[in-house]
Design an enzyme around this catalytic site. Sequence first.
Site, PDB file in Angstrom:
ATOM      1  N   ARG A 168       0.851  -1.206   0.000  1.00  0.00           N
ATOM      2  CA  ARG A 168       0.000   0.000   0.000  1.00  0.00           C
ATOM      3  C   ARG A 168       0.875   1.241   0.000  1.00  0.00           C
ATOM      4  O   ARG A 168       0.600   2.219  -0.701  1.00  0.00           O
ATOM      5  CB  ARG A 168      -0.909   0.012   1.238  1.00  0.00           C
ATOM      6  CG  ARG A 168      -2.068  -0.955   1.153  1.00  0.00           C
ATOM      7  CD  ARG A 168      -2.728  -1.120   2.513  1.00  0.00           C
ATOM      8  NE  ARG A 168      -3.300   0.121   2.999  1.00  0.00           N
ATOM      9  CZ  ARG A 168      -3.549   0.376   4.287  1.00  0.00           C
ATOM     10  NH1 ARG A 168      -3.283  -0.530   5.210  1.00  0.00           N
ATOM     11  NH2 ARG A 168      -4.066   1.527   4.651  1.00  0.00           N
ATOM     12  N   SER A 183      -6.718  -3.100   8.330  1.00  0.00           N
ATOM     13  CA  SER A 183      -5.333  -3.164   8.810  1.00  0.00           C
ATOM     14  C   SER A 183      -5.288  -3.015  10.331  1.00  0.00           C
ATOM     15  O   SER A 183      -4.661  -3.819  11.036  1.00  0.00           O
ATOM     16  CB  SER A 183      -4.527  -2.048   8.130  1.00  0.00           C
ATOM     17  OG  SER A 183      -3.273  -1.894   8.740  1.00  0.00           O
TER      18      SER A 183
HETATM   19  N1  URA Z   1      -2.341   2.183  11.056  1.00  0.00           N
HETATM   20  C1  URA Z   1      -2.338   0.885  10.645  1.00  0.00           C
HETATM   21  O1  URA Z   1      -1.948  -0.007  11.371  1.00  0.00           O
HETATM   22  N2  URA Z   1      -2.782   0.622   9.400  1.00  0.00           N
HETATM   23  C2  URA Z   1      -3.227   1.565   8.561  1.00  0.00           C
HETATM   24  O2  URA Z   1      -3.622   1.261   7.467  1.00  0.00           O
HETATM   25  C3  URA Z   1      -3.215   2.901   9.006  1.00  0.00           C
HETATM   26  C4  URA Z   1      -2.758   3.182  10.275  1.00  0.00           C
END
Ligand code: URA
Length: 435
Positions: A168, A183
Amino acid sequence: MNFLSLIETKREGGTLASNQIHAFIREFTAGRIPDYQMAAMLMAIYFRGLDTAETTALTLAMRDSGRVLQFPRDSRPLVDKHSTGGIGDKVSLPLAPLLACLGFRVPMISGRGLGITGGTLDKLDSIPGFQTLLSPGKIIAQVQRIGCVICGQTDTMVPADQKLYALRDASGTVPSMPLITASILSKKLAENLDALLLDVKFGCAAFMPTRAAARQLAKRMVALGRECGVNTRALLTGMDTPVGRSAGNWLEVKEAVACLEGAGPTDLLELVIDSAAHLLVQTGASPSLPAARQRAKDCLNSGAPRRKWDEMLAAQGADLKAFHRKLTLDSTATTVLEVRSGKTGYISKCDARLLGEILRDLGAGRLTKESSIHVEVGLDCIAKPGEWMKPSSTLCRIHATDAAQAKAMVRRIKAAFKITPQRPSPTPLIAEIVR
Ligand code: URA
């Protein structure tokens, strides 16, 4: 399964079934779907989004890509807090031992900072000898024994997120609401929690620029957390101004210890107490927020969480003697430079984004995941909105690796503060609670 056709379905705005999402994540984690295909899927999700059922399936598939912590049965509820990140946000550090002293088990699995936001693990790296890489077995044993741990994600926990996050980052698809939701929650669900508190920040230095966007993210995460059996609640908190008066890894650890000793800045103290209070209410351990706040305050004032902090440090290999010696030093950076206001009036702005960029350029933060950081640099004695300044008053102190670097930041520091004749009206620290 034809994975190309799944990408095409999403690209055209169609809906993926739960078993298709699970298969996609399973095969990607196993290395049988190449990065370029996953990047195409991420881009399709970025533009088309995911509905609630798809987001749930993605979150659970990511959680199940690795090991889910299995704790022995115990009367102490398993709780954690997650912040979407900000400048000077060291709330997790005093909160974990406080929660342990309030009768919770706290398997706090944290991350590193990226961009201008700091990460809890980077802060802990400034403690001599402290280990953040623990095996799942060790995490469980420590939580059972002393009530809390703050450590990093092991390779065996949520490996899909580790692979996906890197992709990403490289494909410009980080700021996607369903991808952020999956996530964050996949990692928290892998801790097998009873209750989770989310601190969703909004403002100039936050992931979510506006309160409306933060509310939308918070609502999604709260609904999904509950659907997955975790009592989840979110606080929406402003991130236009840094939390506390210190920012930068070691300086934040110092301020967190001051907070445990009853000497921390009031905004940090309020966030720590309120976070603990919400978890007390969420788990039914306190009947109301005012009662829970009082209980958390009394516990902090008892000194037990300060002792628990040392116990946690020792359990994770810290050299306590060296740590306590380091705490007595005014600075561990090469240079300290005080920046004076030069003006009379009230601080009406202390721009967290500009200060975050200065911190990153001092070496306290990262430009890329691979960058190394200097844990000793940062800012302290940061003046806060509403405070009265004389020309000789301190705006902040710069802790830097050399004098030239510190000097080069002075103009930028002054630009981050606005001083006006009118006192700004105070804004509440916690803007909203999403239940
Ligand atoms: N924190 C995370 O762990 N994942 C994300 O996508 C954004 C912030």
